[in-house]
Design a protein around this motif. Sequence first.
Motif: not given
Length: 199
Positions: A29-31, A33, A43, A45, A47, A110-111, A150-151, A184
Amino acid sequence: MEASTRASRRLIRSFYERRTLVVARDLLGRVLCRRTGDGRVLRGRIVEVEAYDGNGDRASHASRGRTRRNRSMFEPGGVAYVYLVYGIHHCFNVVTGPGGYPAAVLVRATEPPDGELSASGPGRLTRAFAIGRSDDGCTLLGRQLWIERGSEVEDRAVRRTRRIGVDYAGVWARRRYRFVIAGHPDLSGPAALAGVRGR
DNA sequence: GGTGCGATTGCA
DNA sequence: GCAATCGCACCA
Protein backbone atom coordinates in the motif's frame (compact mmCIF):
# COMPACT_ATOMS: atom_id res chain seq x y z
CA MET A 1 3.35 23.87 0.42
CA GLU A 2 3.64 20.97 -1.88
CA ALA A 3 7.30 20.42 -1.17
CA SER A 4 6.83 20.08 2.57
CA THR A 5 3.76 17.90 2.12
CA ARG A 6 5.71 15.59 -0.10
CA ALA A 7 8.62 15.48 2.30
CA SER A 8 6.37 14.62 5.22
CA ARG A 9 4.88 11.71 3.30
CA ARG A 10 8.27 10.12 2.79
CA LEU A 11 8.99 7.12 5.01
CA ILE A 12 11.81 7.76 7.50
CA ARG A 13 14.75 5.65 8.61
CA SER A 14 12.98 4.11 11.60
CA PHE A 15 10.46 2.52 9.22
CA TYR A 16 13.25 0.52 7.57
CA GLU A 17 15.20 -0.38 10.69
CA ARG A 18 12.56 -2.83 11.90
CA ARG A 19 12.53 -6.59 11.33
CA THR A 20 12.41 -7.64 7.70
CA LEU A 21 9.08 -9.47 7.85
CA VAL A 22 7.46 -6.51 9.59
CA VAL A 23 8.75 -4.07 6.99
CA ALA A 24 7.66 -6.37 4.16
CA ARG A 25 4.09 -6.52 5.42
CA ASP A 26 4.06 -2.78 6.07
CA LEU A 27 5.29 -1.92 2.56
CA LEU A 28 2.01 -3.07 1.01
CA GLY A 29 0.00 0.00 0.00
CA ARG A 30 3.03 2.32 0.22
CA VAL A 31 4.04 4.28 -2.85
CA LEU A 32 7.36 3.76 -4.62
CA CYS A 33 8.61 7.08 -6.02
CA ARG A 34 11.28 7.78 -8.60
CA ARG A 35 12.55 11.13 -9.87
CA THR A 36 13.34 10.84 -13.57
CA GLY A 37 16.06 12.58 -15.55
CA ASP A 38 13.63 15.21 -16.80
CA GLY A 39 12.39 16.03 -13.31
CA ARG A 40 9.12 14.12 -13.34
CA VAL A 41 8.20 11.79 -10.48
CA LEU A 42 6.97 8.28 -11.18
CA ARG A 43 4.72 6.80 -8.48
CA GLY A 44 3.33 3.31 -8.02
CA ARG A 45 1.48 1.66 -5.15
CA ILE A 46 3.26 -1.46 -3.87
CA VAL A 47 1.12 -4.61 -4.12
CA GLU A 48 3.62 -7.50 -3.84
CA VAL A 49 6.86 -8.00 -1.86
CA GLU A 50 9.13 -10.77 -0.59
CA ALA A 51 11.29 -10.83 2.56
CA TYR A 52 14.89 -12.14 2.62
CA ASP A 53 15.95 -12.44 6.23
CA GLY A 54 19.49 -12.96 7.45
CA ASN A 55 22.34 -15.22 6.34
CA GLY A 56 20.52 -18.35 7.50
CA ASP A 57 17.89 -17.85 4.79
CA ARG A 58 19.04 -20.23 2.04
CA ALA A 59 17.07 -18.31 -0.58
CA SER A 60 18.94 -15.09 0.22
CA HIS A 61 22.05 -13.85 -1.55
CA ALA A 62 23.45 -13.35 1.94
CA SER A 63 23.35 -17.08 2.74
CA ARG A 64 26.99 -17.40 1.66
CA GLY A 65 28.19 -14.36 3.50
CA ARG A 66 29.15 -10.91 2.36
CA THR A 67 30.23 -10.53 -1.28
CA ARG A 68 30.77 -7.70 -3.74
CA ARG A 69 27.26 -8.09 -5.11
CA ASN A 70 25.30 -8.28 -1.86
CA ARG A 71 27.21 -5.78 0.27
CA SER A 72 24.25 -3.36 0.28
CA MET A 73 22.21 -5.93 2.19
CA PHE A 74 24.53 -5.43 5.17
CA GLU A 75 23.91 -1.67 5.34
CA PRO A 76 21.54 -0.23 7.93
CA GLY A 77 17.90 -0.13 6.77
CA GLY A 78 16.86 2.61 4.37
CA VAL A 79 19.04 2.02 1.29
CA ALA A 80 18.40 0.20 -1.98
CA TYR A 81 19.88 -3.17 -2.95
CA VAL A 82 19.80 -3.50 -6.75
CA TYR A 83 21.31 -6.39 -8.68
CA LEU A 84 21.27 -7.87 -12.16
CA VAL A 85 19.62 -11.27 -12.55
CA TYR A 86 19.81 -13.64 -15.54
CA GLY A 87 22.10 -11.09 -17.18
CA ILE A 88 19.06 -9.15 -18.30
CA HIS A 89 16.81 -7.85 -15.54
CA HIS A 90 17.42 -5.72 -12.48
CA CYS A 91 15.74 -6.42 -9.14
CA PHE A 92 14.98 -3.67 -6.60
CA ASN A 93 15.15 -4.37 -2.87
CA VAL A 94 14.59 -2.30 0.25
CA VAL A 95 17.31 -2.95 2.84
CA THR A 96 15.97 -3.42 6.38
CA GLY A 97 17.11 -3.88 9.95
CA PRO A 98 20.30 -2.79 11.72
CA GLY A 99 23.68 -2.51 10.03
CA GLY A 100 25.63 -5.76 9.78
CA TYR A 101 22.48 -7.89 9.58
CA PRO A 102 21.85 -8.82 5.91
CA ALA A 103 18.16 -8.43 5.14
CA ALA A 104 16.04 -6.88 2.44
CA VAL A 105 12.59 -6.82 0.90
CA LEU A 106 12.29 -7.50 -2.83
CA VAL A 107 9.61 -5.24 -4.31
CA ARG A 108 7.98 -7.48 -6.93
CA ALA A 109 5.06 -5.40 -8.21
CA THR A 110 3.40 -2.02 -8.05
CA GLU A 111 0.45 -0.52 -9.82
CA PRO A 112 1.80 1.01 -13.05
CA PRO A 113 3.07 4.61 -12.80
CA ASP A 114 1.48 7.13 -15.16
CA GLY A 115 2.67 6.45 -18.69
CA GLU A 116 3.86 2.91 -17.99
CA LEU A 117 2.07 -0.25 -19.08
CA SER A 118 3.13 -2.52 -16.24
CA ALA A 119 5.25 -2.77 -13.12
CA SER A 120 4.14 -6.34 -12.42
CA GLY A 121 7.17 -8.55 -11.68
CA PRO A 122 10.61 -7.47 -10.43
CA GLY A 123 12.10 -7.09 -13.90
CA ARG A 124 9.21 -5.09 -15.31
CA LEU A 125 9.14 -2.95 -12.18
CA THR A 126 12.75 -1.81 -12.48
CA ARG A 127 12.24 -1.12 -16.17
CA ALA A 128 9.11 0.97 -15.50
CA PHE A 129 10.88 2.98 -12.78
CA ALA A 130 14.23 3.17 -14.62
CA ILE A 131 16.05 1.57 -11.69
CA GLY A 132 19.49 0.13 -12.46
CA ARG A 133 22.83 -0.87 -10.99
CA SER A 134 23.77 2.76 -10.33
CA ASP A 135 20.97 2.80 -7.75
CA ASP A 136 22.56 0.00 -5.74
CA GLY A 137 23.35 1.26 -2.24
CA CYS A 138 21.62 4.60 -2.72
CA THR A 139 19.57 6.04 0.12
CA LEU A 140 15.80 5.81 0.17
CA LEU A 141 15.69 8.94 2.32
CA GLY A 142 16.80 11.31 -0.46
CA ARG A 143 15.35 12.89 -3.57
CA GLN A 144 16.01 10.31 -6.28
CA LEU A 145 14.32 7.19 -5.02
CA TRP A 146 12.02 6.99 -2.01
CA ILE A 147 8.79 5.53 -0.65
CA GLU A 148 5.79 7.50 0.61
CA ARG A 149 3.20 6.52 3.19
CA GLY A 150 0.32 5.89 0.77
CA SER A 151 -2.61 4.04 2.27
CA GLU A 152 -2.72 1.34 4.92
CA VAL A 153 -3.78 -2.15 3.83
CA GLU A 154 -6.00 -4.02 6.27
CA ASP A 155 -4.88 -7.42 7.54
CA ARG A 156 -7.85 -9.14 5.93
CA ALA A 157 -6.67 -7.91 2.50
CA VAL A 158 -3.15 -9.35 2.95
CA ARG A 159 -2.16 -12.89 1.95
CA ARG A 160 1.15 -14.64 2.54
CA THR A 161 2.58 -17.24 0.15
CA ARG A 162 5.87 -18.96 -0.57
CA ARG A 163 8.44 -16.94 -2.51
CA ILE A 164 8.72 -17.20 -6.29
CA GLY A 165 11.75 -18.55 -8.16
CA VAL A 166 13.66 -19.90 -5.14
CA ASP A 167 12.89 -23.62 -5.37
CA TYR A 168 16.59 -24.37 -4.90
CA ALA A 169 16.33 -23.20 -1.28
CA GLY A 170 14.89 -26.37 0.25
CA VAL A 171 12.70 -25.79 3.28
CA TRP A 172 13.32 -22.06 2.99
CA ALA A 173 11.51 -22.08 -0.36
CA ARG A 174 8.35 -23.08 1.47
CA ARG A 175 8.38 -20.30 4.02
CA ARG A 176 5.56 -17.84 3.47
CA TYR A 177 7.76 -14.77 3.08
CA ARG A 178 5.81 -13.30 0.13
CA PHE A 179 3.14 -10.72 0.95
CA VAL A 180 0.49 -9.60 -1.52
CA ILE A 181 -2.69 -7.58 -1.63
CA ALA A 182 -5.06 -10.50 -2.20
CA GLY A 183 -6.41 -10.78 -5.72
CA HIS A 184 -4.87 -7.53 -6.92
CA PRO A 185 -4.75 -7.42 -10.76
CA ASP A 186 -1.08 -6.32 -10.86
CA LEU A 187 0.36 -9.31 -8.99
CA SER A 188 3.10 -11.35 -10.69
CA GLY A 189 3.69 -15.08 -10.58
CA PRO A 190 1.37 -18.05 -11.07
CA ALA A 191 -2.35 -17.53 -10.52
CA ALA A 192 -2.23 -20.16 -7.79
CA LEU A 193 -0.20 -17.70 -5.72
CA ALA A 194 -2.40 -14.68 -6.41
CA GLY A 195 -3.65 -14.98 -2.88
CA VAL A 196 -7.33 -15.01 -3.73
CA ARG A 197 -7.84 -18.07 -1.61
CA GLY A 198 -5.99 -18.11 1.66
CA ARG A 199 -2.48 -19.03 0.60
C1' DG B 1 41.79 -18.24 -15.48
C1' DG B 2 37.58 -21.33 -16.47
C1' DT B 3 32.92 -22.67 -15.55
C1' DG B 4 28.01 -22.85 -14.17
C1' DC B 5 24.01 -20.52 -13.02
C1' DG B 6 20.42 -17.25 -11.46
C1' DA B 7 15.09 -13.50 -6.25
C1' DT B 8 12.94 -13.23 -14.93
C1' DT B 9 10.71 -12.39 -19.06
C1' DG B 10 8.86 -12.93 -23.71
C1' DC B 11 8.11 -15.65 -27.44
C1' DA B 12 7.58 -20.32 -30.07
C1' DG C 1 9.00 -25.26 -23.23
C1' DC C 2 13.05 -22.61 -23.71
C1' DA C 3 16.50 -19.00 -25.25
C1' DA C 4 18.44 -14.58 -23.98
C1' DT C 5 22.66 -12.70 -21.62
C1' DC C 6 26.30 -11.38 -18.15
C1' DG C 7 28.06 -10.50 -13.49
C1' DC C 8 29.86 -13.04 -10.23
C1' DA C 9 30.59 -16.83 -7.00
C1' DC C 10 33.38 -20.62 -6.69
C1' DC C 11 37.04 -23.81 -7.85
C1' DA C 12 41.57 -24.68 -9.73
